[in-house]
Motif scaffolding. Structure first.
Motif, PDB file in Angstrom:
ATOM      1  N   LYS A  20       0.820  -1.212   0.000  1.00  0.00           N
ATOM      2  CA  LYS A  20       0.000   0.000   0.000  1.00  0.00           C
ATOM      3  C   LYS A  20       0.856   1.265   0.000  1.00  0.00           C
ATOM      4  CE  LYS A  20      -3.720  -2.261   2.632  1.00  0.00           C
ATOM      5  NZ  LYS A  20      -4.475  -2.248   3.924  1.00  0.00           N
ATOM      6  N   LYS A  21       2.117   1.099   0.379  1.00  0.00           N
ATOM      7  CA  LYS A  21       2.980   2.270   0.580  1.00  0.00           C
ATOM      8  C   LYS A  21       4.186   2.329  -0.345  1.00  0.00           C
ATOM      9  CE  LYS A  21       1.598   2.122   5.416  1.00  0.00           C
ATOM     10  NZ  LYS A  21       2.004   1.992   6.824  1.00  0.00           N
ATOM     11  N   PHE A  22       4.504   1.176  -0.944  1.00  0.00           N
ATOM     12  CA  PHE A  22       5.665   1.107  -1.827  1.00  0.00           C
ATOM     13  C   PHE A  22       5.327   0.342  -3.099  1.00  0.00           C
ATOM     14  CE2 PHE A  22       7.229   1.310   2.530  1.00  0.00           C
ATOM     15  CZ  PHE A  22       8.153   2.348   2.460  1.00  0.00           C
ATOM     16  N   GLU A  23       6.114   0.600  -4.114  1.00  0.00           N
ATOM     17  CA  GLU A  23       6.009  -0.187  -5.340  1.00  0.00           C
ATOM     18  C   GLU A  23       6.896  -1.416  -5.151  1.00  0.00           C
ATOM     19  OE1 GLU A  23       7.195   0.193 -10.043  1.00  0.00           O
ATOM     20  OE2 GLU A  23       6.688   2.043  -8.944  1.00  0.00           O
ATOM     21  N   ILE A  24       6.281  -2.556  -4.898  1.00  0.00           N
ATOM     22  CA  ILE A  24       7.005  -3.767  -4.515  1.00  0.00           C
ATOM     23  C   ILE A  24       7.242  -4.675  -5.723  1.00  0.00           C
ATOM     24  CG2 ILE A  24       7.005  -5.821  -3.037  1.00  0.00           C
ATOM     25  CD1 ILE A  24       7.128  -3.285  -1.413  1.00  0.00           C
ATOM     26  N   THR A  25       8.476  -5.111  -5.879  1.00  0.00           N
ATOM     27  CA  THR A  25       8.793  -6.187  -6.817  1.00  0.00           C
ATOM     28  C   THR A  25       9.382  -7.334  -6.003  1.00  0.00           C
ATOM     29  OG1 THR A  25      10.978  -5.206  -7.255  1.00  0.00           O
ATOM     30  CG2 THR A  25       9.192  -4.678  -8.798  1.00  0.00           C
ATOM     31  N   TYR A  26       9.280  -8.554  -6.557  1.00  0.00           N
ATOM     32  CA  TYR A  26       9.668  -9.721  -5.780  1.00  0.00           C
ATOM     33  C   TYR A  26      10.848 -10.460  -6.396  1.00  0.00           C
ATOM     34  CZ  TYR A  26       5.405  -8.886  -3.200  1.00  0.00           C
ATOM     35  OH  TYR A  26       4.440  -8.302  -2.426  1.00  0.00           O
TER      36      TYR A  26
END
Length: 301
Positions: A20-26
């Motif tokens: 919700k707060k960051f652009e997450i990649t895995y």
């Protein structure tokens, strides 16, 4: 939105909140063709380490910017195996208590009534995903060695292991003192009902049930080799398979109601703030301190 590259085995509530707060990649392991083409491996910004410290895990820890572990014991184990890894980039955040229930005297009373447990009898709980690794045999040895008899054992298990447990209970001649509950709907209720939780586990990874037992005001005894022992008073440690002191300690609490209540309240005080919100506060501070610029870190998460 700030970008974060994360490595984690199982997506959790924590990760959902971060999304919700960051652009997450895995992070994912390189494929055969990526290795063949000598494609550069992209290591994570944050590695949430779960499970054993094997070669694969150590490689990710070594190359990630930050690693999150759930105990000091795990951090020490990593630093012992790879002495050149900077301890300053490994952060300990204890697991949070995950339950929808609150302590209830009424629930406790109803449970005792349902299973016809007398007023002066203390409920000693045992539960674990794997009865062998969770230390059923040692648990029954401890109970069998007790001098006092004002207790009732509650063992929660699944259908596959129920017969095996019954056989071991019969072997120790504890069948008339034992309630075996099969596939109990809400195990958290058992922690509320119980007075003591004994877990002589052979596993070293943090036993989450210890947190729940303390939160629901139990006296707790756990193996000193388990990472959860870090939040337990030394009185409550089970010092290996040959420990002969635990039965004496349990007997002492069975014979002293006020001391039992005191320990139960102290355990609750220790863990009452180990919740999801406090976990996120610690994690967001680490992120702010290690990844965000000064202007970004002053923003409201």
């Amino acid at each position: 939105m700030e970008k974060l590259h994360i490595a984690i085995n199982t997506k959790t509530k924590v990760i959902t909140q971060l999304e919700k707060k960051f652009e997450i990649t895995y992070y994912s392991e390189q494929t055969f063709f990526e290795k063949l083409l000598l494609k550069e491996k992209k290591y994570p910004d944050i590695y949430f380490h779960q499970g054993s410290v094997n070669t694969k895990a150590l490689d990710i820890i070594e190359h990630s910017k930050v690693t999150i572990v759930n105990s000091n014991a795990l951090k020490e184990q990593i630093c012992e195996k790879r002495t050149y890894i900077k301890a300053s980039k490994i952060f300990v955040i204890y697991p949070y208590i995950n339950t929808q229930l609150k302590y209830s005297k009424q629930l406790k009373k109803e449970f005792r009534k349902k299973y016809e447990i007398e007023k002066e009898q203390r409920i000693i709980l045992f539960t674990g995903k794997n009865i062998i690794l969770s230390g059923l045999e040692k648990f029954l040895e401890i109970i069998h060695s007790l001098e006092r008899d004002n207790y009732k054992i509650v063992i929660e298990t699944n259908t596959q292991e129920k017969q095996k447990i019954q056989e071991r209970v019969n072997h120790y001649k504890l069948d008339n003192r034992t309630i075996i509950l099969e596939n109990y709907t809400n195990i958290d209720e058992l922690f509320i009902a119980a007075d003591m939780f004994i877990l002589p586990t052979k596993q070293k990874l943090f036993a989450l049930n210890v947190l729940k037992a303390m939160y629901f005001k139990n006296a707790v005894f756990v193996s000193s080799d388990n990472a959860s022992s870090e939040i337990i008073d030394s009185f409550s440690l089970i010092l290996g398979e040959k420990d002969r002191n635990t039965p004496f300690k349990v007997d002492a609490l069975l014979g002293n109601k006020e001391e039992l209540k005191k320990i139960q309240k102290e355990n609750y005080q220790v863990v009452k703030n180990i919740k999801f919100d406090t976990y996120m506060e610690e994690l967001e501070y680490i992120i702010s301190d290690n990844f965000l610029t000064e202007s970004e870190s002053t923003r409201d998460f």
